[in-house]
Design a protein around this motif. Structure first.
Motif, PDB file in Angstrom:
ATOM      1  N   UNK A  50      25.449  62.282  70.178  1.00 33.61           N
ATOM      2  CA  UNK A  50      24.126  61.649  70.156  1.00 33.61           C
ATOM      3  C   UNK A  50      23.731  61.148  68.763  1.00 33.61           C
ATOM      4  N   UNK A  51      24.107  61.911  67.733  1.00 33.20           N
ATOM      5  CA  UNK A  51      23.768  61.490  66.367  1.00 33.20           C
ATOM      6  C   UNK A  51      24.490  60.192  66.012  1.00 33.20           C
ATOM      7  N   UNK A  52      25.763  60.121  66.390  1.00 36.72           N
ATOM      8  CA  UNK A  52      26.529  58.890  66.123  1.00 36.72           C
ATOM      9  C   UNK A  52      25.928  57.719  66.895  1.00 36.72           C
TER      10      UNK A  52
ATOM     11  N   UNK B 170      12.748  53.958  61.499  1.00 36.67           N
ATOM     12  CA  UNK B 170      13.367  54.578  60.317  1.00 36.67           C
ATOM     13  C   UNK B 170      14.380  53.644  59.674  1.00 36.67           C
ATOM     14  N   UNK B 171      15.154  52.983  60.536  1.00 33.21           N
ATOM     15  CA  UNK B 171      16.166  52.055  60.002  1.00 33.21           C
ATOM     16  C   UNK B 171      15.472  50.890  59.291  1.00 33.21           C
ATOM     17  N   UNK B 172      14.357  50.414  59.852  1.00 38.05           N
ATOM     18  CA  UNK B 172      13.660  49.293  59.213  1.00 38.05           C
ATOM     19  C   UNK B 172      13.069  49.723  57.873  1.00 38.05           C
ATOM     20  N   UNK B 173      12.747  51.021  57.755  1.00 33.50           N
ATOM     21  CA  UNK B 173      12.209  51.517  56.479  1.00 33.50           C
ATOM     22  C   UNK B 173      13.312  51.727  55.440  1.00 33.50           C
ATOM     23  N   UNK B 174      14.550  51.581  55.877  1.00 30.76           N
ATOM     24  CA  UNK B 174      15.660  51.697  54.936  1.00 30.76           C
ATOM     25  C   UNK B 174      16.447  52.984  55.074  1.00 30.76           C
ATOM     26  N   UNK B 175      16.225  53.709  56.176  1.00 33.24           N
ATOM     27  CA  UNK B 175      17.027  54.921  56.390  1.00 33.24           C
ATOM     28  C   UNK B 175      18.455  54.498  56.742  1.00 33.24           C
ATOM     29  N   UNK B 176      19.411  55.103  56.090  1.00 36.61           N
ATOM     30  CA  UNK B 176      20.808  54.736  56.344  1.00 36.61           C
ATOM     31  C   UNK B 176      21.302  55.389  57.628  1.00 36.61           C
ATOM     32  N   UNK B 177      22.467  54.954  58.078  1.00 39.95           N
ATOM     33  CA  UNK B 177      23.078  55.570  59.264  1.00 39.95           C
ATOM     34  C   UNK B 177      23.309  57.055  59.031  1.00 39.95           C
TER      35      UNK B 177
END
Lengths: 361, 259
Positions: free
Chosen positions: A345-347, A271-278
């Motif tokens: 966990x989310x953080x 997801x992060x590689x697809x551009x999902x932000x933190x």
């Protein structure tokens, strides 16, 4: 994506939902029981028919805890000395814990009838003997008791002399002198129910002036005084139960989401590689947790109804009362615990390095 | 002309046309600290990638090609140097800035496909569209339909990754990577987990993507055969570029590149 994730891990999802449901059920059933018992008790006390209740100084609003310390003669004095009093009935109260927990009233049938009308008999009649008792229909049904049957309570055998309609103070009655004798409290009473004319408030003021040390309660105020925040200790008990339930919810959701983050490290990397932000990752985890909790709340609400039905079947004398206020509170507590439990966990998920997350095996 | 097309300077007068550099690195360095040891993964890399190029970055393990891909894809910060995408230096961007670059300008294809296992092929592609957030137009839907047709996975959209072959999974991953029309498609060993037949299919897909949509593609590989599918080969060794062949025939390709 959230629903797909929940479906793809059925055991984790089911356990989490059940845990949240348990939290909701625990809160609702405990609060429902305390509310139900208090309200039922309050309604039955009001059902005795008196306008004013007189107790010994510093007595509890829970009448079952009242000691038998009032001289019966006070009743006669009240009738004689306080204008506006129509009738007074002394009641001695004892709690029976054999085969359940119930309040037993020792009553004087004549004055009891004068205050609130006669007991409505379904079967049998009044006690004729010191070992006779009268029970209400709910108690009789729960114990499968018939008129003439011997029952054991308060340490001895009693005969069921009659069955009356419920709603008049206790579920079990016996003659006032018989209970005084059994308790070793000759000529004593626990409380007095006072029937007044039109102006109960004026009578109350007169009583307060005459007997300033005594606890005087208006019957119409009783229901509000029986709420959990007015009964000493009950509020703290409920708070403790709710706190424990919320802790269980927080820990379960924490564990569930923490495990899922570890399992899904690679997915988070994708997801992060697809551009999902933190923030998106945090939102995703919180939304999943919210969904779990929402499902748990639903199951918990249904489950608590089932448990209430079960309790009612097994213990008919034990009332459970659910209020919309506590439905809402239980749901909010569950959702809140989900939010708290999934926050770390989310953080943690959001803080994952995308490269390391993608390399995670 | 769409954004995938070569930007051809109208003013050129004969010879090889001057084309816009979409990606450029200047003195790019990356040093990792492992325990108390500094490991220099990149030791000053200068490359220029032009829009519409299909480039292979090759090198043995440890040559720094994966590190270079991570830096080009805004997945990590360089220790020193510049990474210019469309002229914007992304080297010093914070996490948010790099995320935005990945979201808007980069598409990734990985060796292990990296599809989300719980989702169908269609949902995997939709996730990328959802993350991209831009309002979906009819053109975008047409683009996706064209992509799926070209990648020959239209019929597979309802299946989960576990129900697809390796080649099909990689084609879904390619569709996901380019569905938002990124400026640059980075593929890390895209055939590394495929048999030779599927490798050929996937490489032809890259070729087709490059031809049809003028997609700028950078393939990172250690497989020399892969280079035969590309216009340009950049070889790396010990964190440096040791060979950079210019596009074999960029000029010759122009007729096929202009719509």
């Amino acid at each position: 994506m959230i629903s797909a994730s929940l479906i793809s891990r059925p055991v984790r999802t089911l356990v989490s939902i059940l845990a949240v449901a348990l939290e909701v059920t625990l809160i609702l059933v405990i609060v429902g029981l305390t509310t139900g018992i208090a309200n039922d008790s309050g309604k039955r006390i009001v059902g005795v028919g008196g306008d004013i209740i007189l107790q010994a100084p510093n007595s509890s609003i829970l009448l079952s805890f009242s000691s038998a310390s009032l001289p019966v003669q006070i009743g006669d004095k009240i009738v004689k000395d306080i204008p506006g009093v129509q009738a007074v009935t002394p009641v001695i109260i004892q709690t029976n814990s054999e085969g359940g927990l119930e309040t037993v009233y020792g009553i004087d049938p004549v004055s009891f009838q004068a205050v609130g009308g006669p007991l409505v008999f379904i079967k049998g009649g009044l006690f004729k003997d010191p070992t006779d008792i009268v029970v209400d229909d709910i108690w009789a049904e729960s114990k499968n008791a018939k008129v003439g049957q011997q029952v054991h309570m308060l340490g001895q055998n009693y005969r069921v002399a009659g069955i009356v309609e419920h709603g008049r103070g206790a579920r079990v009655y016996m003659a006032l002198p018989a209970m005084q004798d059994a308790m070793g409290a000759i000529d004593k009473a626990s409380i007095f129910f006072i029937k007044t004319g039109a102006d109960a408030e004026t009578v109350r003021a007169r009583l307060a002036a005459k007997l300033p040390e005594y606890k005087i309660t208006m019957a119409k105020d009783l229901m509000s005084l029986m709420s959990s925040d007015k009964i000493p200790g009950l509020d703290a008990f409920i708070r403790t139960v709710v706190f424990i339930a919320v802790c269980v919810g927080v820990l379960v959701i924490f564990l569930s989401m923490y495990t899922t983050i570890t399992e899904r490290t690679r997915e988070i990397g994708i997801l992060r590689s697809l551009g999902a932000s933190k923030v998106s990752v945090i939102r995703l985890i919180l939304e999943e947790s919210f969904m779990l909790c929402l499902l748990g709340v639903g199951v918990g609400l249904i489950g608590s109804r089932f448990i209430a039905s079960g309790v009612h079947m097994v213990f008919p004398t034990l009332p459970i009362e659910f209020t919309s206020q506590w439905y809402l509170k239980a749901a909010m507590f569950a959702l809140f615990s989900g939010l708290i439990g999934s926050f770390y966990p989310a953080l943690k998920a959001a803080a994952l390095d995308p490269i390391e997350a993608l390399a995670y095996e | 002309m769409n954004k995938y097309e070569f930007v051809i300077q109208k003013s050129y007068c004969g010879g090889v046309p001057e084309m816009k550099s979409i990606l450029e690195t200047v003195g790019l360095r990356k040093t990792y600290r492992i325990g108390s040891v500094n490991v220099e993964a990149l030791r000053g890399v200068d490359i220029q990638i032009r829009a519409g190029e299909l480039t292979a970055i090759m090198g043995p393990s440890g040559s720094g090609k994966s590190t270079l891909m991570h830096l080009l894809g805004a997945m990590a910060k360089p220790t020193d140097g510049k990474v210019l995408i469309d002229g914007e230096d992304i080297a010093n961007l914070n996490d948010y800035g790099r995320t935005e670059i990945r979201r808007k300008k980069i598409g990734f294809v990985f060796q292990k496909f990296n599809l989300l296992p719980a989702l169908s092929a269609k949902a995997n592609i939709e996730v990328a569209r959802f993350i991209h957030r831009d309002a979906r137009s009819r053109e975008d839907d047409q683009h996706l339909a064209e992509l799926l047709q070209m990648l020959m996975i239209e019929e597979k959209m309802g299946r989960k990754p576990s129900e697809l072959s390796g080649g099909e999974q990689q084609r879904v991953a390619i569709a996901r990577a380019v569905v938002n029309r990124p400026a640059i498609l980075l593929a890390d060993e895209p055939t590394g987990a495929l048999d030779s037949k599927n490798s050929e299919i996937v490489l032809n897909m890259f070729r087709e993507l490059n031809r049809k949509f003028k997609q700028t593609i950078i393939l990172v590989t250690h497989n020399p055969e892969l280079a035969t599918y590309t216009d340009r080969l950049i070889e790396m060794r010990d964190g440096r570029v040791v060979h950079d062949s210019e596009p074999v025939s960029v000029y010759e390709k122009i007729p096929t590149l202009v719509v």
